[in-house]
Design a protein around this motif. Structure first.
Motif, PDB file in Angstrom:
ATOM      1  N   VAL A  86       0.814  -1.205   0.000  1.00  0.00           N
ATOM      2  CA  VAL A  86       0.000   0.000   0.000  1.00  0.00           C
ATOM      3  C   VAL A  86       0.859   1.272   0.000  1.00  0.00           C
ATOM      4  O   VAL A  86       0.511   2.267  -0.614  1.00  0.00           O
ATOM      5  CB  VAL A  86      -0.989  -0.016   1.194  1.00  0.00           C
ATOM      6  N   TYR A  87       2.017   1.215   0.645  1.00  0.00           N
ATOM      7  CA  TYR A  87       2.842   2.425   0.696  1.00  0.00           C
ATOM      8  C   TYR A  87       3.473   2.728  -0.664  1.00  0.00           C
ATOM      9  O   TYR A  87       3.668   3.888  -1.014  1.00  0.00           O
ATOM     10  CB  TYR A  87       3.911   2.304   1.784  1.00  0.00           C
ATOM     11  N   GLN A 255      -5.461   8.454  -0.428  1.00  0.00           N
ATOM     12  CA  GLN A 255      -4.452   9.053   0.437  1.00  0.00           C
ATOM     13  C   GLN A 255      -3.219   9.469  -0.350  1.00  0.00           C
ATOM     14  O   GLN A 255      -2.847   8.830  -1.324  1.00  0.00           O
ATOM     15  CB  GLN A 255      -4.005   8.049   1.494  1.00  0.00           C
ATOM     16  N   ALA A 268      -1.365   7.687  17.201  1.00  0.00           N
ATOM     17  CA  ALA A 268      -0.431   6.572  17.138  1.00  0.00           C
ATOM     18  C   ALA A 268       0.936   6.977  17.676  1.00  0.00           C
ATOM     19  O   ALA A 268       1.657   6.160  18.234  1.00  0.00           O
ATOM     20  CB  ALA A 268      -0.302   6.083  15.702  1.00  0.00           C
TER      21      ALA A 268
ATOM     22  N   LYS B 261     -14.694  -0.429   1.873  1.00  0.00           N
ATOM     23  CA  LYS B 261     -14.073   0.642   1.079  1.00  0.00           C
ATOM     24  C   LYS B 261     -14.642   0.686  -0.348  1.00  0.00           C
ATOM     25  O   LYS B 261     -14.761   1.748  -0.947  1.00  0.00           O
ATOM     26  CB  LYS B 261     -12.557   0.419   1.070  1.00  0.00           C
ATOM     27  N   TYR B 412      -2.109   0.807  18.803  1.00  0.00           N
ATOM     28  CA  TYR B 412      -2.647   1.811  17.902  1.00  0.00           C
ATOM     29  C   TYR B 412      -1.752   2.093  16.697  1.00  0.00           C
ATOM     30  O   TYR B 412      -2.237   2.439  15.632  1.00  0.00           O
ATOM     31  CB  TYR B 412      -2.920   3.111  18.673  1.00  0.00           C
ATOM     32  N   SER B 413      -0.435   1.920  16.845  1.00  0.00           N
ATOM     33  CA  SER B 413       0.420   2.175  15.681  1.00  0.00           C
ATOM     34  C   SER B 413       0.190   1.102  14.617  1.00  0.00           C
ATOM     35  O   SER B 413       0.251   1.374  13.424  1.00  0.00           O
ATOM     36  CB  SER B 413       1.893   2.268  16.086  1.00  0.00           C
ATOM     37  N   THR B 416      -2.985   2.063  12.948  1.00  0.00           N
ATOM     38  CA  THR B 416      -2.781   3.170  12.013  1.00  0.00           C
ATOM     39  C   THR B 416      -2.261   2.660  10.681  1.00  0.00           C
ATOM     40  O   THR B 416      -2.700   3.086   9.612  1.00  0.00           O
ATOM     41  CB  THR B 416      -1.792   4.180  12.623  1.00  0.00           C
ATOM     42  N   GLN B 417      -1.306   1.708  10.754  1.00  0.00           N
ATOM     43  CA  GLN B 417      -0.767   1.183   9.502  1.00  0.00           C
ATOM     44  C   GLN B 417      -1.834   0.371   8.769  1.00  0.00           C
ATOM     45  O   GLN B 417      -1.932   0.422   7.542  1.00  0.00           O
ATOM     46  CB  GLN B 417       0.472   0.355   9.786  1.00  0.00           C
ATOM     47  N   TRP B 419      -4.986   0.959   8.893  1.00  0.00           N
ATOM     48  CA  TRP B 419      -5.948   1.905   8.349  1.00  0.00           C
ATOM     49  C   TRP B 419      -5.451   2.455   7.004  1.00  0.00           C
ATOM     50  O   TRP B 419      -6.229   2.623   6.060  1.00  0.00           O
ATOM     51  CB  TRP B 419      -6.210   3.034   9.353  1.00  0.00           C
ATOM     52  N   ALA B 420      -4.141   2.701   6.940  1.00  0.00           N
ATOM     53  CA  ALA B 420      -3.572   3.150   5.665  1.00  0.00           C
ATOM     54  C   ALA B 420      -3.784   2.091   4.594  1.00  0.00           C
ATOM     55  O   ALA B 420      -4.100   2.391   3.443  1.00  0.00           O
ATOM     56  CB  ALA B 420      -2.088   3.450   5.834  1.00  0.00           C
ATOM     57  N   GLU B 421      -3.636   0.819   4.978  1.00  0.00           N
ATOM     58  CA  GLU B 421      -3.850  -0.275   4.023  1.00  0.00           C
ATOM     59  C   GLU B 421      -5.307  -0.323   3.565  1.00  0.00           C
ATOM     60  O   GLU B 421      -5.581  -0.565   2.393  1.00  0.00           O
ATOM     61  CB  GLU B 421      -3.534  -1.606   4.705  1.00  0.00           C
ATOM     62  N   LYS B 423      -7.475   2.114   3.400  1.00  0.00           N
ATOM     63  CA  LYS B 423      -7.816   3.212   2.496  1.00  0.00           C
ATOM     64  C   LYS B 423      -7.073   3.109   1.171  1.00  0.00           C
ATOM     65  O   LYS B 423      -7.514   3.633   0.165  1.00  0.00           O
ATOM     66  CB  LYS B 423      -7.532   4.560   3.166  1.00  0.00           C
ATOM     67  N   GLY B 424      -5.932   2.423   1.154  1.00  0.00           N
ATOM     68  CA  GLY B 424      -5.217   2.148  -0.083  1.00  0.00           C
ATOM     69  C   GLY B 424      -4.539   3.347  -0.710  1.00  0.00           C
ATOM     70  O   GLY B 424      -4.822   4.465  -0.411  1.00  0.00           O
TER      71      GLY B 424
END
Lengths: 301, 424
Positions: A86-87, A255, A268, B261, B412-413, B416-417, B419-421, B423-424
């Motif tokens: 994803v990154y 994003q 976080a 999503k 939570y970290s 967070t990662q 969540w980024a996945e 949303k893509g």
């Protein structure tokens, strides 16, 4: 009496001032050094200093048990970045849209800048200048929110396209591209205008005298001479798009690099990971600036 | 000529820079007042033991003379001086009454709050409106002053489940007073969604008939909403607390969020944006706060909202004092002030949440302010224990599951990662 008492220290002060002034006068390098120290210190400490801290902290990591930052060098953040698809997608999307915005703005800005620099009367030119600069007087947020309304389901764009049986792009990558292209356009127009204005009229006349058509002159004379200016403008449009995170959040559900950085800084508290991802646009811009310098963009600024 | 335009360009850059600087704080904060999670393990607050033998710090047992000044960290909307709506001003009357001049500092996240409070060894700010995750972190760190709640005249009118909740009372020692609470509701547009949904399944349906019009909250904490739904839909996963997820439970939640999503049109992070999205039809179904429901109903947008049968996530916040506050008496007066029925009425109406002090409800019934109305407290379920029991109050996930599973949960970290996945 009072005059005498005040003359004493005043005299010494004036003398001191004179002494310093003449000492500086004799040493122009020292004079220059003193003048440049504050701005250079600002740049060095505030800008380069924070950049250095950014790079350094990218190699730290967050201990999930204590939520404390562990200040030992490790590559764990970069491993996560490289191994998570994803990154890569997000980085490529950010760079891709920044490039698309830059090309769009160059294509839109060139004709307008050419008209302003070469064709328009001084009066019209001034009016156009106001028109180009006017949007910059309103807040960035106001302009992005206007686009939200324009692009929304029941917004003017859908209504207009609905008349011919089409529908708008909705909120996605296309909307980000549209909004960025609009917002950064003035930053492309101004340098391109300055570049075009600098081309001596005699060159254009010479081209015509030698039998070149208008289009040939444009292609062989104007564009090559104005190219460094276009590259200079592209530095703005590209870097501003690369670093933005508000527009993607407001007009899409996708994003940018900035959004990921932002969310990692939040609750976080994963600053090292945010720093690691933030180095990506810094690297991209470094490469871009080196390329731009080769193309002579810095002389055109 | 060129030179002139260069300076113009430079000026333009400066203007833009200024605009951006100004933009950031407004939009950035993912969430206004609620962003903050709050921890009240659902039903139990009611049973939280009142006053065993206080261990450790000696609670402050009296309020002295004011110091003339007060610096507090707040969630946006928690301390108003009538700038948005003149009727909602509970700072000026406080200043007049106590002589404490109030300076507020808005924070956008619980982390920011923790960092701000710890500045200068806890001497810069006197207190904060903390949410569950921040409050427990601060209590553990010894950053907060223990307080004997009997010094607050209105304390006994606070809804019993909020008098000693786990997020501000540890081992019977009080570290703060409750401010208010609310649930993240399911809202839908009644013109489009004609049958009232009673389950979160409608927002997690990958074949939703409302594809492109579903909305969701744009924050990693929203993973808990998916986990809460799965705790009913997939009992085999064994999810007992939506904030304490093992890797497998987290992965399952992430999976349904990735499906979601595909039908989400826009995520929302700022409540004002969601209001616009419902107004112009970009969103017709999704999670919301009571505040947006109130605003949209006020504008006669055809919406309805409710608590689905699975319950919901929610928040509960408290006012707490720094252990090293420079103006402790002013802070204590502020805490007392914030739980008076009059202030609580303003807070509840302004923000659209349930007041902690139930007496505020009587005031709202008899003389509602501009944003209040008769039946407000009933709408907010302000004193409905069955309702509160169905709400999983926000808290920050940590590796410690808080039960027999030990340190096998995801923090939570990681969320967070993930969540980024998603949303893509």
């Amino acid at each position: 009496m009072s005059a005498a008492t005040s003359a004493g220290p005043g005299g010494t002060l004036t003398g001191l001032r004179r002494g310093v002034a003449s000492a500086l006068h004799r040493r122009p390098r020292l004079q220059l050094g003193l003048l440049l120290t504050p701005p250079l210190a600002w740049l060095g400490v505030i800008y380069l200093g924070s950049l250095a801290v950014l790079f350094l902290s990218a190699f730290w990591r967050l201990d999930p048990d204590t939520t404390q930052i562990v200040q030992e060098p490790s590559l764990v953040n970069f491993e996560t970045l490289a191994n998570t698809e994803v990154y890569r997608v997000i980085a490529l999307r950010t760079i891709g849209i920044a490039a698309a915005v830059t090309i769009t703005d160059a294509a839109l800005a060139f004709p307008l800048a050419y008209y302003m620099a070469r064709v328009a009367s001084p009066r019209v030119r001034n009016l156009l200048f106001i028109a180009v600069l006017m949007p910059l007087w309103s807040s960035y947020l106001v302009r992005v929110y206007s686009w939200r309304i324009i692009l929304s389901e029941e917004g003017p764009l859908n209504w207009l396209l609905g008349l011919v049986g089409l529908s708008g792009p909705g909120f996605g990558e296309i909307s980000i591209w549209l909004v960025f292209s609009y917002i950064w356009l003035p930053y492309m127009i101004l340098p391109v205008y300055a570049g075009l204005e600098r081309i001596p009229a005699s060159l254009l006349e010479a081209s015509g005298d030698l039998g070149a058509h208008g289009l040939t002159t444009l292609r062989r004379v104007v564009v090559p001479l104005a190219f460094p200016a276009i590259v200079a403008g592209s530095i703005f449009t590209f870097s501003l798009t690369l670093g933005d995170y508000i527009t993607p959040q407001l007009v899409s559900s996708t994003q940018f690099i900035g959004n990921v950085v932002y969310s990692n800084v939040g609750v976080a508290g994963n600053l090292p990971f945010a720093a690691a991802f933030a180095t990506v646009p810094v690297m991209v811009m470094a490469v871009y600036l080196i390329g731009a310098r080769r193309l002579g963009a810095f002389e055109a600024l | 000529m060129t030179r002139r335009f260069l300076s113009l360009a430079a000026a333009a850059m400066l203007i833009a820079a200024a605009c951006q600087a100004q933009a950031t704080p407004t939009v950035g904060p993912t969430a206004t007042p609620t962003a903050p999670p709050a921890a009240t393990p659902t039903a139990p607050p009611a049973t939280a033991t009142p006053e065993p033998t206080p261990a450790g710090p000696t609670p402050i047992a009296s309020i002295g003379a004011g110091e003339g000044e007060l610096n507090i960290i707040i969630w946006p909307g928690y301390a108003e001086e009538g700038l948005n709506e003149p009727a909602y001003d509970w700072i000026h009357p406080f200043e007049t009454e106590t002589g404490c001049q109030v300076t507020t500092k808005e924070a956008a996240t619980s982390d920011e709050m923790v960092q701000l409070l710890r500045q200068g060894g806890g001497t810069v700010y006197d207190g904060l409106s903390a949410s569950g995750d921040a409050s427990n972190r601060l209590i553990e760190g010894g950053d907060l002053a223990a307080v004997d709640p009997s010094i607050f005249p209105d304390f006994n009118d606070i809804w019993p489940p909020l008098q000693s909740p786990a997020h501000n009372t540890v081992d019977g020692v009080h570290y703060g007073v409750s401010h208010g609470w609310g649930a993240n509701l399911l809202m839908w547009n009644t013109d489009v969604v004609t049958t009232a949904p009673d389950s979160w399944s409608v927002v997690f349906d990958a074949n939703s008939p409302y594809k492109g019009k579903v909305t969701a909250y744009d924050s990693p904490i929203y993973i808990a909403d998916a986990a809460l739904y799965l705790s009913f839909a997939r009992p085999d996963l064994g999810i007992t607390d939506p904030y304490e997820l093992t890797q497998a439970q987290l992965d399952a939640s992430v999976e349904i969020l990735k499906d979601q999503k595909t039908v989400v049109g826009k995520y929302w992070s700022y409540y004002g944006d969601q209001i616009t999205d419902f107004e112009n039809g970009d969103s017709v179904l999704g999670t919301t706060w009571p505040y947006q429901v109130t605003v949209l109903k006020g504008e006669e947008v055809p919406i309805e909202a409710g608590l689905p049968r699975e319950g919901a996530t929610g928040w509960a916040d408290s006012w707490m004092m720094s252990a090293n506050a420079k103006h402790p008496n002013c802070m204590l007066m502020w805490m007392a002030w914030m739980i008076t029925p009059e202030t609580q009425q303003q807070v509840a109406e302004y923000f659209g949440e349930a007041p902690a002090n139930i007496k505020a409800c009587d005031l709202i019934e008899t003389s509602p302010g501009p944003w209040g109305y008769q039946g407000f407290c009933a709408d907010q379920h302000a004193s409905d224990p069955d309702y509160a029991a169905r709400i999983k109050f926000w808290k920050t996930p940590s590796t410690d599951c808080g039960d027999a599973r030990g340190k096998t949960c995801t923090d939570y970290s990681v969320w967070t990662q993930k969540w980024a996945e998603i949303k893509g």
